[in-house]
Design a protein around this motif. Structure first.
Motif, mmCIF file in Angstrom:
data_model
loop_
_atom_site.group_PDB
_atom_site.id
_atom_site.type_symbol
_atom_site.label_atom_id
_atom_site.label_comp_id
_atom_site.label_asym_id
_atom_site.label_seq_id
_atom_site.Cartn_x
_atom_site.Cartn_y
_atom_site.Cartn_z
ATOM 1 N N ALA A 162 -6.883 3.696 12.329
ATOM 2 C CA ALA A 162 -7.628 2.868 11.377
ATOM 3 C C ALA A 162 -6.871 2.749 10.054
ATOM 4 C CB ALA A 162 -9.014 3.464 11.145
ATOM 5 N N GLU A 163 -6.276 3.866 9.608
ATOM 6 C CA GLU A 163 -5.534 3.842 8.344
ATOM 7 C C GLU A 163 -4.234 3.050 8.480
ATOM 8 O OE1 GLU A 163 -6.774 4.663 5.634
ATOM 9 O OE2 GLU A 163 -8.525 5.741 6.382
ATOM 10 N N ILE A 164 -3.630 3.090 9.657
ATOM 11 C CA ILE A 164 -2.414 2.304 9.895
ATOM 12 C C ILE A 164 -2.721 0.810 9.771
ATOM 13 C CG2 ILE A 164 -0.762 1.605 11.674
ATOM 14 C CD1 ILE A 164 -0.050 4.269 10.473
ATOM 15 N N LEU A 165 -3.888 0.407 10.282
ATOM 16 C CA LEU A 165 -4.294 -0.994 10.159
ATOM 17 C C LEU A 165 -4.490 -1.368 8.697
ATOM 18 C CD1 LEU A 165 -6.834 -1.377 13.121
ATOM 19 C CD2 LEU A 165 -4.561 -2.411 12.922
ATOM 20 N N ARG A 166 -5.105 -0.460 7.929
ATOM 21 C CA ARG A 166 -5.309 -0.731 6.496
ATOM 22 C C ARG A 166 -3.979 -0.798 5.752
ATOM 23 N NH1 ARG A 166 -9.388 2.044 2.692
ATOM 24 N NH2 ARG A 166 -8.517 4.030 3.405
ATOM 25 N N LEU A 167 -3.013 0.020 6.209
ATOM 26 C CA LEU A 167 -1.707 0.047 5.545
ATOM 27 C C LEU A 167 -1.002 -1.302 5.655
ATOM 28 C CD1 LEU A 167 0.192 2.091 4.086
ATOM 29 C CD2 LEU A 167 1.301 2.454 6.294
ATOM 30 N N GLY A 168 -1.295 -2.033 6.717
ATOM 31 C CA GLY A 168 -0.676 -3.346 6.895
ATOM 32 C C GLY A 168 -1.578 -4.492 6.491
ATOM 33 N N GLY A 169 -2.676 -4.170 5.796
ATOM 34 C CA GLY A 169 -3.624 -5.205 5.391
ATOM 35 C C GLY A 169 -3.136 -6.042 4.225
ATOM 36 N N ASP A 221 -4.942 -6.602 1.337
ATOM 37 C CA ASP A 221 -5.452 -6.143 0.043
ATOM 38 C C ASP A 221 -4.611 -4.967 -0.470
ATOM 39 O OD1 ASP A 221 -7.364 -4.236 -1.606
ATOM 40 O OD2 ASP A 221 -8.175 -6.275 -1.754
ATOM 41 N N PHE A 222 -4.099 -5.107 -1.700
ATOM 42 C CA PHE A 222 -3.218 -4.082 -2.266
ATOM 43 C C PHE A 222 -3.938 -2.744 -2.421
ATOM 44 C CE2 PHE A 222 -1.602 -1.761 -5.969
ATOM 45 C CZ PHE A 222 -0.282 -1.578 -5.590
ATOM 46 N N ASP A 223 -5.166 -2.772 -2.948
ATOM 47 C CA ASP A 223 -5.913 -1.527 -3.143
ATOM 48 C C ASP A 223 -6.178 -0.819 -1.814
ATOM 49 O OD1 ASP A 223 -5.969 -1.890 -5.864
ATOM 50 O OD2 ASP A 223 -7.903 -2.944 -5.851
ATOM 51 N N ASP A 261 9.309 -5.302 10.961
ATOM 52 C CA ASP A 261 9.933 -6.449 10.293
ATOM 53 C C ASP A 261 9.327 -6.681 8.912
ATOM 54 O OD1 ASP A 261 11.565 -6.911 12.472
ATOM 55 O OD2 ASP A 261 10.123 -8.264 13.439
ATOM 56 N N ASP A 262 8.129 -6.150 8.702
ATOM 57 C CA ASP A 262 7.458 -6.277 7.406
ATOM 58 C C ASP A 262 8.096 -5.276 6.439
ATOM 59 O OD1 ASP A 262 5.671 -5.876 5.214
ATOM 60 O OD2 ASP A 262 4.057 -6.779 6.393
ATOM 61 N N GLU A 263 8.792 -5.778 5.428
ATOM 62 C CA GLU A 263 9.553 -4.911 4.529
ATOM 63 C C GLU A 263 8.668 -3.910 3.795
ATOM 64 O OE1 GLU A 263 12.789 -5.196 0.845
ATOM 65 O OE2 GLU A 263 11.867 -7.018 1.674
ATOM 66 N N GLU A 264 7.518 -4.366 3.279
ATOM 67 C CA GLU A 264 6.640 -3.453 2.550
ATOM 68 C C GLU A 264 6.070 -2.381 3.476
ATOM 69 O OE1 GLU A 264 2.494 -3.277 -0.035
ATOM 70 O OE2 GLU A 264 3.420 -5.222 0.383
#
Length: 342
Positions: free
Chosen positions: A103-110, A112-114, A141-144
């Protein structure tokens, strides 16, 4: 032997024969009774594996299994216990933790910055169990997303090393699969057992695999390794970590050959080093001599061409060469053969 007069009655001869046979049996029984404790003592004192637990404790005992099942990406292996050299176990993740991490991994790629920042904090707290998931993101591939995962991996690995209560006596496995080292090769996979039954001197224990940092099976003297040490391994800055774990109390043998050459002085030196030239040297050891220490913070000792001693402490064997005079480089290598046991 002795003889009896022929006139001796037959029943007396019969009684005498029984008495002699009984005395012989009694003597044999006494001798066998004396021999047994020695055999039992030898078996009891035979070297046994050492279990390093995550809480900092160590347990010496015999695991109750004939083989170890290891699930790899290529299939399941059955490794005989007699072939095992060392196990290092990755931290176990329960189903609840797995769902939370995902669940947190999904949020990490969301978007919303917060939310991404909150996911960073949550994964940071979850620690080691999150590493396998973060490792997959490290090639995204997503740099951030890639940068955030790499940052978390670095932080978590540093914390694992700092939290290891066995220090470098038994380095922790940082993420990934379990590591199984046998007498023939290294295996990476998942040990399927959830607990081990271990027979110790004071009783039989049931130890959860999740509580085990690793197991060293080499206390019986299984180490037989050869390494190369050269002029780049100058102490104290550049000790060479052999990654060989030496148990406290075990007999360590080291034999070295080869030479180092200093061209400016036309000097050839063997592992014993040279005292031909004056000057301050590391720990007053001879220049260009082969030296060692056990553990990152162990006390350095001179090895030379031949070394044999009982290890006072446990840890990773480190090897190095005492520098020659400043600004003078040496070329060449020492071939170092390392073994343990009587």
């Amino acid at each position: 032997m002795f003889s009896l007069p022929e006139s001796r009655p037959a029943h007396i001869l019969w009684l005498l024969a029984i008495s002699l046979a009984g005395a012989s049996s009694s003597l044999n029984a006494q001798e066998e009774g004396k021999a047994k404790p020695a055999a039992d003592k030898t078996a009891a004192e035979a070297p046994q594996p050492v279990f390093f637990l995550r809480d900092g404790s160590r347990i010496t005992g015999l695991p109750d299994f004939d083989s170890l099942q290891v699930k790899t990406r290529y299939g399941t292996l059955n490794v005989p216990s007699t072939d095992l050299v060392r196990l290092r176990l990755t931290p176990r993740t329960g189903n609840e933790s797995r769902e939370l991490i995902e669940a947190e991994i999904l949020r990490l790629g969301g978007s919303d910055f917060d939310e991404r920042e909150a996911a960073m904090d949550a994964l940071r707290k979850l620690g080691t169990p999150a590493l396998p998931f973060l490792n997959k993101l490290a090639t995204s591939d997503d740099e951030e997303l890639r940068n955030r995962s790499l940052l978390l991996i670095g932080e978590i690995r540093s914390r694992i090393k700092e939290a290891n209560k066995h220090d470098d006596e038994f380095p922790a496995l940082v993420g990934g699969a379990d590591e199984i080292i046998t007498r023939r090769f290294k295996i990476r996979g998942a040990i399927e057992e959830t607990s081990f039954s271990v027979k110790s001197r004071y009783g039989t224990l049931a130890i959860k695999v999740a509580d085990i940092l690793g197991v060293d099976f080499r206390t019986g003297g299984a180490i037989q390794e050869t390494v190369t040490i050269g002029s780049k391994h100058l102490v104290p800055a550049n000790w060479s970590n052999t990654k060989l774990f030496i148990s406290a109390g075990i007999t360590l043998r080291i034999k070295a050959s080869g030479s180092l050459f200093v061209q400016n002085y036309n000097l050839n030196s063997g592992p014993q080093g040279t005292t031909r030239y004056s000057g301050t040297t590391y720990k007053n050891f001879p220049m260009l001599s082969l030296v060692g220490k056990i553990g990152r913070n162990g006390t350095p000792f001179l090895i030379g061409a031949n070394y044999k001693a009982q290890a006072r402490t446990g840890g990773t064997l480190q090897l190095g060469v005492v520098p020659f005079r400043t600004n003078y480089k040496a070329t060449g290598t020492y071939k170092v053969r390392i073994s343990t046991g009587d």
